[in-house]
Each structure stands twice: as C-alpha cells, then as structure tokens.
Motif scaffolding. Sequence first.
Motif, PDB file in Angstrom:
ATOM      1  N   UNK A  42      80.179 155.743  99.932  1.00 42.17           N
ATOM      2  CA  UNK A  42      81.510 155.856  99.323  1.00 42.17           C
ATOM      3  C   UNK A  42      82.084 154.481  99.005  1.00 42.17           C
ATOM      4  N   UNK A  43      81.878 153.532  99.906  1.00 42.32           N
ATOM      5  CA  UNK A  43      82.375 152.169  99.679  1.00 42.32           C
ATOM      6  C   UNK A  43      81.668 151.536  98.483  1.00 42.32           C
ATOM      7  N   UNK A  44      80.353 151.706  98.399  1.00 42.49           N
ATOM      8  CA  UNK A  44      79.599 151.144  97.276  1.00 42.49           C
ATOM      9  C   UNK A  44      80.003 151.802  95.967  1.00 42.49           C
ATOM     10  N   UNK A  45      80.230 153.104  95.978  1.00 45.02           N
ATOM     11  CA  UNK A  45      80.672 153.808  94.779  1.00 45.02           C
ATOM     12  C   UNK A  45      82.047 153.307  94.344  1.00 45.02           C
ATOM     13  N   UNK A  48      81.613 149.934  92.728  1.00 44.95           N
ATOM     14  CA  UNK A  48      81.033 150.082  91.392  1.00 44.95           C
ATOM     15  C   UNK A  48      82.090 150.517  90.384  1.00 44.95           C
ATOM     16  N   UNK A  49      82.872 151.529  90.741  1.00 40.10           N
ATOM     17  CA  UNK A  49      83.909 152.043  89.834  1.00 40.10           C
ATOM     18  C   UNK A  49      84.945 150.965  89.548  1.00 40.10           C
ATOM     19  N   UNK A  50      85.339 150.219  90.558  1.00 37.19           N
ATOM     20  CA  UNK A  50      86.320 149.148  90.384  1.00 37.19           C
ATOM     21  C   UNK A  50      85.783 148.068  89.442  1.00 37.19           C
ATOM     22  N   UNK A  51      84.529 147.662  89.630  1.00 40.53           N
ATOM     23  CA  UNK A  51      83.925 146.643  88.762  1.00 40.53           C
ATOM     24  C   UNK A  51      83.785 147.165  87.342  1.00 40.53           C
ATOM     25  N   UNK A  52      83.398 148.424  87.191  1.00 35.96           N
ATOM     26  CA  UNK A  52      83.266 149.036  85.865  1.00 35.96           C
ATOM     27  C   UNK A  52      84.617 149.063  85.150  1.00 35.96           C
TER      28      UNK A  52
END
Length: 78
Positions: A42-45, A48-52
């Motif tokens: 969940x943290x990695x997702x 990823x969403x934040x960077x995207x």
Amino acid sequence: MYQVVVENGPAMLLVNDADKIDVDIDLSRTDNYYTISGSDGSRQLQEFISAYDAKAASINQVFTEIDSLKQFGGTEVC
C-alpha cells in the motif's frame, strides 16, 4: 486491493498484504493527505500514485504553455 472512500471526500487504494494496516488521514492537506503503515504494498502504491500525479501535473503545465504560445503565433521547439 481495496478502495477506501471517505464520504464526500477522497479515496485511497490499499493492498491487502498484511494482517494489520494503519491509515492516518489528514483532510486539511490537499496532497499526501494520508499515510499508511503496516503494508509495504500500500505504501509503495501510494508513492507511485503520488509520483505519477506530480509528473502528470508537470506535463499538463507544459501543454498549457504550448497552447498559449500557439494562440499568440508562437512555434513549438522540440
């Protein structure tokens, strides 16, 4: 994977990869309004969403500037 939705508010994606997942929400923040502990997926997702989102906002800004230049007769330089 679960989508957790706050009534009249934002949604969060969580990966069911741990027995206990803690989510802290701070709706006074517009970006990064929640933190996750206990779930690496969940943290990695979330990261990823934040960077995207950040990259997409930057790209959208460039397209807006290109459109403005076109309106004033400017040319694109690639």
